[in-house]
Design an enzyme around this catalytic site. Sequence first.
Site, PDB file in Angstrom:
ATOM      1  N   LYS A 168       0.848  -1.185   0.000  1.00 13.47           N
ATOM      2  CA  LYS A 168       0.000   0.000   0.000  1.00 13.47           C
ATOM      3  C   LYS A 168       0.889   1.244   0.000  1.00 13.47           C
ATOM      4  O   LYS A 168       1.949   1.238   0.650  1.00 13.47           O
ATOM      5  CB  LYS A 168      -0.897  -0.031   1.246  1.00 13.47           C
ATOM      6  CG  LYS A 168      -1.935   1.089   1.315  1.00 13.47           C
ATOM      7  CD  LYS A 168      -2.866   0.896   2.512  1.00 13.47           C
ATOM      8  CE  LYS A 168      -3.934   1.972   2.607  1.00 13.47           C
ATOM      9  NZ  LYS A 168      -4.875   1.748   3.730  1.00 13.47           N
ATOM     10  N   SER A 223      -9.761   1.772   2.714  1.00 12.23           N
ATOM     11  CA  SER A 223      -8.877   2.540   1.869  1.00 12.23           C
ATOM     12  C   SER A 223      -7.814   1.705   1.156  1.00 12.23           C
ATOM     13  O   SER A 223      -7.205   2.199   0.208  1.00 12.23           O
ATOM     14  CB  SER A 223      -8.170   3.614   2.705  1.00 12.23           C
ATOM     15  OG  SER A 223      -7.330   3.022   3.676  1.00 12.23           O
ATOM     16  N   SER A 225     -10.020  -0.600   6.889  1.00 13.48           N
ATOM     17  CA  SER A 225      -9.404  -0.460   5.564  1.00 13.48           C
ATOM     18  C   SER A 225      -8.689  -1.679   4.997  1.00 13.48           C
ATOM     19  O   SER A 225      -8.321  -1.664   3.832  1.00 13.48           O
ATOM     20  CB  SER A 225      -8.427   0.706   5.572  1.00 13.48           C
ATOM     21  OG  SER A 225      -9.137   1.903   5.389  1.00 13.48           O
TER      22      SER A 225
HETATM   23  N1  GLN Z   1     -13.374   4.206   6.181  1.00 13.26           N
HETATM   24  C1  GLN Z   1     -12.752   4.638   7.381  1.00 13.26           C
HETATM   25  C2  GLN Z   1     -12.313   6.070   7.246  1.00 13.26           C
HETATM   26  O1  GLN Z   1     -12.586   6.660   6.264  1.00 13.26           O
HETATM   27  C3  GLN Z   1     -11.598   3.751   7.746  1.00 13.26           C
HETATM   28  C4  GLN Z   1     -10.406   3.980   6.899  1.00 13.26           C
HETATM   29  C5  GLN Z   1      -9.202   3.174   7.337  1.00 13.26           C
HETATM   30  O2  GLN Z   1      -9.331   2.131   7.989  1.00 13.26           O
HETATM   31  N2  GLN Z   1      -8.027   3.683   7.014  1.00 13.26           N
HETATM   32  O3  GLN Z   1     -11.699   6.635   8.099  1.00 13.26           O
END
Ligand code: GLN
Length: 454
Positions: free
Chosen positions: A59, A135, A159
């Site tokens: 990532k 994400s 994410s």
């Molecule tokens: N969807 C969540 C957010 O927007 C979690 C994102 C994540 O785990 N990085 O913060």
Amino acid sequence: MLVKGEIQSTDIVDELLENVTQRDAEIGAFLSIDAVAIRAAAAKADLSLPLGGIPIAMKDNINVLGDPCTCGSKFLAENYHSPYDAGVTRRLRSAGVVFFGRTNMDEFAMGSATENSALQRTNNPAALGHIPGGSSGGSAAAVAAHFSPAAIGSDTGGSIRQPASHCGVVGLKPSYGRVSRYGLVAFASSLDQIGPLSRTVEDAAIILQAIAGHDPLDSTSLPLPVPNYLTNLHQGVKGLRIGIPKEYFAAGLASVVREAVEKEIVRLQEQGAIPVEISLPHTEYAVATYYIIAPAEASSNLSRFDGVRYGHRAANPADILSLYQRSREEGFGPEVKRRIILGTYVLSSGYYDAYYNKAQKVRTLIRKDFENAFAFCDAIISPVAPTAARKIGECTDPVQDYLADVCTIPVNLAGLPAISVPLPSDGLPIGLQIITPHLQESLLLQIAQAVENR
Ligand code: GLN
């Protein structure tokens, strides 16, 4: 096959690079992939190491010496190259991994569709035109599209698990403190954790084995020995009490998801597991709590992007203040700005007690919910997301996406390990979430293996 000499690491990466050339234009999993460097690394891979010659995608918020690390942001896309290896990178490197490209993500990991990437769109390989989740959407897509056997992601509120669920792959979020966060670009430091996305539960176990363990460079990393995650993998679920949290099966859960999860509960019961209904009574406050704590930490963490030290720097600033303001104005996308503003607000004097302090207290209640529940069960199972992957561009209200994280966010607030494992589905992929007590990744993987076995 690698160890027996039946195949070379270069053969593997050549085939995968060919897949990427053929299909990544329509999928968009990778932000960058350096074929020359990958072939060179594969050619000199040490096959005697545990992951010798195995390609793994990263990532784009985890530092790999010399690589770009854009975090899906214009801020870092122009000129940032990592001057050091993250803790996880260092461990993977010494396990012999061939780093296989940088995957797309929501900007600074803020989002759940990868649509907040400032750099490109990613399609779900299981259903083009649908989001891959986020994400870590690029990591999930890279694994689902057979570009890479595994990828590394990060999970602050879901994410790793949610994109794994949407793309039909395995995604593991380890316990807070199990895996070093050193060199992971910080979003919300008390919630962030790095973990693997893979095609099988066993692969997730193997990668966790490689990345888990104490790192003195991360003060929240736990100085504890790491168990062997493969020993109990095939022990099955006989006699295990599986908690079904009633709050996770509330209105808003799509019937296809509910049916897939309920069928799996029956199947686990047939294998000797004992389902027990449990309650996690503070679930309804989890998303609100997260959207105070995560932006608060983000507003602090992202203050380092000031136009001086990293990445984008506004041209011809009149003075130092305008350098800060314009660099941030130009470099950050709308969701990141929204979170910084929200986070700064809840931390500001006069609001700190009402919002931030209150949220920390609710966080404690959420953690206690899990502690209480684990008195009655060994593990908890639930949906990962209330629906399968929606279409790209279908959601215009960010709060809609925030609410869809209701099953994954409480786990981060409590610091627990959890995994998403694919369930059989006639349509879009659907994942099952398994949650265990702190540091019980072995049990987590054991149950996940039973779900995977068909
Ligand atoms: N969807 C969540 C957010 O927007 C979690 C994102 C994540 O785990 N990085 O913060």
